[in-house]
Design a protein around this motif. Structure first.
Motif, PDB file in Angstrom:
ATOM      1  N   THR A   1      42.841  47.294  39.100  1.00  0.00           N
ATOM      2  CA  THR A   1      43.771  47.107  37.965  1.00  0.00           C
ATOM      3  C   THR A   1      44.520  45.646  38.146  1.00  0.00           C
ATOM      4  O   THR A   1      44.745  45.110  37.246  1.00  0.00           O
ATOM      5  CB  THR A   1      44.764  48.299  37.722  1.00  0.00           C
ATOM      6  N   LEU A   2      45.064  45.191  39.144  1.00  0.00           N
ATOM      7  CA  LEU A   2      45.795  44.030  39.616  1.00  0.00           C
ATOM      8  C   LEU A   2      45.076  42.979  39.001  1.00  0.00           C
ATOM      9  O   LEU A   2      45.816  41.989  38.664  1.00  0.00           O
ATOM     10  CB  LEU A   2      45.904  43.942  41.077  1.00  0.00           C
ATOM     11  N   PHE A   3      43.984  42.926  39.098  1.00  0.00           N
ATOM     12  CA  PHE A   3      43.009  41.745  38.528  1.00  0.00           C
ATOM     13  C   PHE A   3      42.537  41.751  37.284  1.00  0.00           C
ATOM     14  O   PHE A   3      42.470  40.709  36.467  1.00  0.00           O
ATOM     15  CB  PHE A   3      41.732  41.322  39.609  1.00  0.00           C
ATOM     16  N   ILE A   4      42.387  42.811  36.725  1.00  0.00           N
ATOM     17  CA  ILE A   4      41.862  43.247  35.313  1.00  0.00           C
ATOM     18  C   ILE A   4      42.912  43.340  34.229  1.00  0.00           C
ATOM     19  O   ILE A   4      42.557  43.003  33.311  1.00  0.00           O
ATOM     20  CB  ILE A   4      40.991  44.466  35.443  1.00  0.00           C
ATOM     21  N   ALA A   5      44.238  43.986  34.648  1.00  0.00           N
ATOM     22  CA  ALA A   5      45.285  44.232  33.827  1.00  0.00           C
ATOM     23  C   ALA A   5      45.652  42.800  33.099  1.00  0.00           C
ATOM     24  O   ALA A   5      45.806  42.909  31.810  1.00  0.00           O
ATOM     25  CB  ALA A   5      46.330  44.837  34.368  1.00  0.00           C
ATOM     26  N   PRO A   6      45.660  41.836  33.917  1.00  0.00           N
ATOM     27  CA  PRO A   6      46.120  40.440  33.029  1.00  0.00           C
ATOM     28  C   PRO A   6      45.137  39.971  32.033  1.00  0.00           C
ATOM     29  O   PRO A   6      45.480  39.516  30.969  1.00  0.00           O
ATOM     30  CB  PRO A   6      46.234  39.414  34.073  1.00  0.00           C
TER      31      PRO A   6
END
Length: 232
Positions: free
Chosen positions: A180-185
């Motif tokens: 999620t850390l990389f996909i959320a933005p």
């Protein structure tokens, strides 16, 4: 109505699985009575609320109505309950206090982010996903997970970490929030009800790792022993 649900499942099978697979850890927690542990009780409450929100989102998506509002509502609920688990697992008071402070500050940040991207609250049709709150949530949760692992390794109180139920829960959280850390933005800009940007398979990755995390929650809960917990 049922035909609409079935049609959505056929069009979005990976997203649909991530909704209904939540039932597995809920049933296992209830069956193993894992809710006697305060951390697993918070996980149990979270999973029930998650399932309710996901079902509402599933319903609105199947009838092609903007459901992003419900995702946004779930963000502070998710962080509050999941970070709260670590409040009961941390040994040092400073970390317990840090978790409580982080919850309060995160909720305030979420409110700002929510209003920032949705200045017109009555316009539900054009409601947008929060821009920064999910990324901040991921960073905070990864910090608490890694801090817990560090504490566990230093304490050397667990002879076999693979038989420790909360290890599997943390593993699920680590996988989910790392993704999620990389996909959320990216999703913050692509997941719009109108003019949605197609990013191909990337949009399915959060659903895949969410499903894997639910399985790991179930594995951790399955090895939960009421008698072992009582001895602790």
């Amino acid at each position: 109505m049922f035909e609409g649900y079935l049609s959505f499942c056929q069009r979005q099978p990976i997203a649909s699985v991530s909704v209904f697979i939540t039932i597995i850890p809920i049933v296992v927690i209830w069956y193993r009575r894992a809710f006697i542990d305060p951390a697993f009780k918070l996980l149990f409450v979270y999973l029930i609320l998650k399932l309710c929100i996901d079902l509402v989102m599933f319903h609105y998506a199947s009838i092609r109505v903007n459901n992003i509002l419900y995702y946004n509502i779930g963000v502070p609920i998710r962080y509050t309950l999941l970070s709260g688990m670590f409040y009961y697992k941390m040994d040092m008071k400073i970390f317990k206090t840090g978790i409580l402070i982080s919850v309060g500050l995160f909720i305030l940040f979420f409110i700002w982010d929510f209003l920032h991207v949705n200045p017109l609250l009555s316009d539900l049709h054009n409601h947008r996903m929060v821009l920064y709150a999910t990324t901040l949530e991921s960073l905070l949760m990864l910090f608490w997970v890694l801090l817990f692992f560090h504490q566990t390794i230093q304490a050397l109180k667990i002879p076999n970490i693979l038989t420790f139920p909360f290890f599997w829960v943390c593993s699920g959280l680590l996988l989910y929030y790392s993704t999620t850390l990389f996909i959320a933005p990216i999703l913050s800009y692509t997941e719009k009800w109108n003019n949605k940007i197609d990013i191909g398979f990337l949009q399915h990755i959060p659903y895949i790792f969410e499903s894997i995390s639910m399985i790991l929650f179930g594995v951790g809960t399955w090895i939960f022993s009421v008698r072992y917990y009582a001895r602790k």
